[in-house]
Design a protein around this motif. Structure first.
Motif, short mmCIF file in Angstrom:
data_model
loop_
_atom_site.label_atom_id
_atom_site.label_comp_id
_atom_site.label_asym_id
_atom_site.label_seq_id
_atom_site.Cartn_x
_atom_site.Cartn_y
_atom_site.Cartn_z
N LYS A 15 0.82 -1.21 0.00
CA LYS A 15 0.00 0.00 0.00
C LYS A 15 0.86 1.26 0.00
O LYS A 15 0.52 2.23 -0.64
N SER A 16 1.97 1.23 0.76
CA SER A 16 2.84 2.41 0.82
C SER A 16 4.21 2.00 1.36
O SER A 16 4.39 0.92 1.89
N GLY A 17 5.15 2.93 1.22
CA GLY A 17 6.48 2.72 1.76
C GLY A 17 7.44 2.09 0.76
O GLY A 17 7.13 1.98 -0.42
N PRO A 18 8.56 1.64 1.27
CA PRO A 18 9.62 1.15 0.39
C PRO A 18 9.52 -0.30 -0.11
O PRO A 18 10.30 -0.65 -0.99
N PRO A 19 8.63 -1.16 0.38
CA PRO A 19 8.65 -2.54 -0.12
C PRO A 19 8.49 -2.59 -1.64
O PRO A 19 7.57 -1.99 -2.19
N PRO A 20 9.37 -3.33 -2.32
CA PRO A 20 9.32 -3.37 -3.78
C PRO A 20 8.27 -4.32 -4.36
O PRO A 20 7.88 -4.18 -5.51
N GLU A 21 7.80 -5.27 -3.57
CA GLU A 21 6.82 -6.23 -4.07
C GLU A 21 5.96 -6.76 -2.94
O GLU A 21 6.30 -6.58 -1.77
N PRO A 22 4.85 -7.44 -3.27
CA PRO A 22 3.96 -7.98 -2.23
C PRO A 22 4.64 -9.06 -1.41
O PRO A 22 5.68 -9.60 -1.79
N LEU A 23 4.02 -9.41 -0.28
CA LEU A 23 4.52 -10.50 0.54
C LEU A 23 4.36 -11.81 -0.24
O LEU A 23 3.34 -12.03 -0.90
N PRO A 24 5.35 -12.70 -0.16
CA PRO A 24 5.25 -13.98 -0.87
C PRO A 24 4.11 -14.84 -0.32
O PRO A 24 3.86 -14.86 0.88
N ARG A 25 3.44 -15.54 -1.23
CA ARG A 25 2.35 -16.44 -0.85
C ARG A 25 2.84 -17.88 -0.84
O ARG A 25 3.71 -18.25 -1.61
N LEU A 26 2.24 -18.66 0.04
CA LEU A 26 2.55 -20.08 0.16
C LEU A 26 1.30 -20.87 -0.19
O LEU A 26 0.18 -20.46 0.14
N ALA A 27 1.46 -22.01 -0.83
CA ALA A 27 0.32 -22.86 -1.18
C ALA A 27 -0.32 -23.39 0.09
O ALA A 27 0.37 -23.76 1.04
N THR A 28 -1.66 -23.42 0.11
CA THR A 28 -2.39 -23.92 1.27
C THR A 28 -3.34 -25.06 0.85
O THR A 28 -3.73 -25.17 -0.31
N ARG A 29 -3.68 -25.86 1.85
CA ARG A 29 -4.62 -26.96 1.65
C ARG A 29 -5.44 -27.08 2.93
O ARG A 29 -4.90 -26.97 4.03
#
Length: 159
Positions: free
Chosen positions: A135-149
């Motif tokens: 949404k804002s600030g310095p992060p260059p990309e979204p948080l990584p997602r992990l596969a769920t079941r």
């Protein structure tokens, strides 16, 4: 004439040397690639599903919940059990997204701020929405997602 025979022998020597180096490089690449493909450890990691400590019933909809996963590794002599933290977000009755809580800027752990409804990074003020989108600030990309079941009330992530 004597110089021509010497030049020819020198060219053959260099050609053989270059071929030997290329063959050695190809052999090394082949061993590394073949080892990675055929390694039992590699095959074992590909489909490991690990249970998380939270259950589906304990998750609040659209509010990330920090939970842990136990990851066991064996190195031939000992078994090491590590705890890995994961953010779980329930978006429906049985829809769960797992996020790595490590900020993509410099690696600090994000936490949920209920007042602003954001995942906040304490290091440099980065902000993500509840699904890990910047949404804002310095992060260059979204948080990584992990596969769920989901199995019944239990949640598993792929590691």
């Amino acid at each position: 004439m004597h110089g021509t025979a010497f030049d020819s022998a020198r060219r053959k020597f260099f050609a053989r040397t270059v071929k030997a180096i290329q063959t050695s490089m190809a052999a090394v690449v082949g061993l590394i690639t073949g080892g990675a493909i055929l390694s039992p450890g590699f095959a074992r990691r590909a489909g490991r599903w690990l249970p998380v400590s939270a259950s589906l019933a304990t998750l609040v909809e659209n509010a990330p919940t920090l939970t842990t996963v136990r990851v066991a590794r064996e190195d031939g002599y000992s078994r090491i059990v590590e705890r890995r933290t994961v953010l779980l977000v329930r978006t429906g009755e049985t829809d769960v997204t797992a996020l790595d809580p490590t900020c993509t800027h410099l690696g600090c752990r994000v936490s949920w701020d209920d007042a602003s409804k954001e995942l906040r990074c304490p290091c440099h003020g980065g902000a993500y929405d509840h699904m890990g989108i910047v949404k804002s600030g310095p992060p260059p990309e979204p948080l990584p997602r992990l596969a769920t079941r989901i199995e019944g009330n239990r949640i598993f992530i792929q590691a």
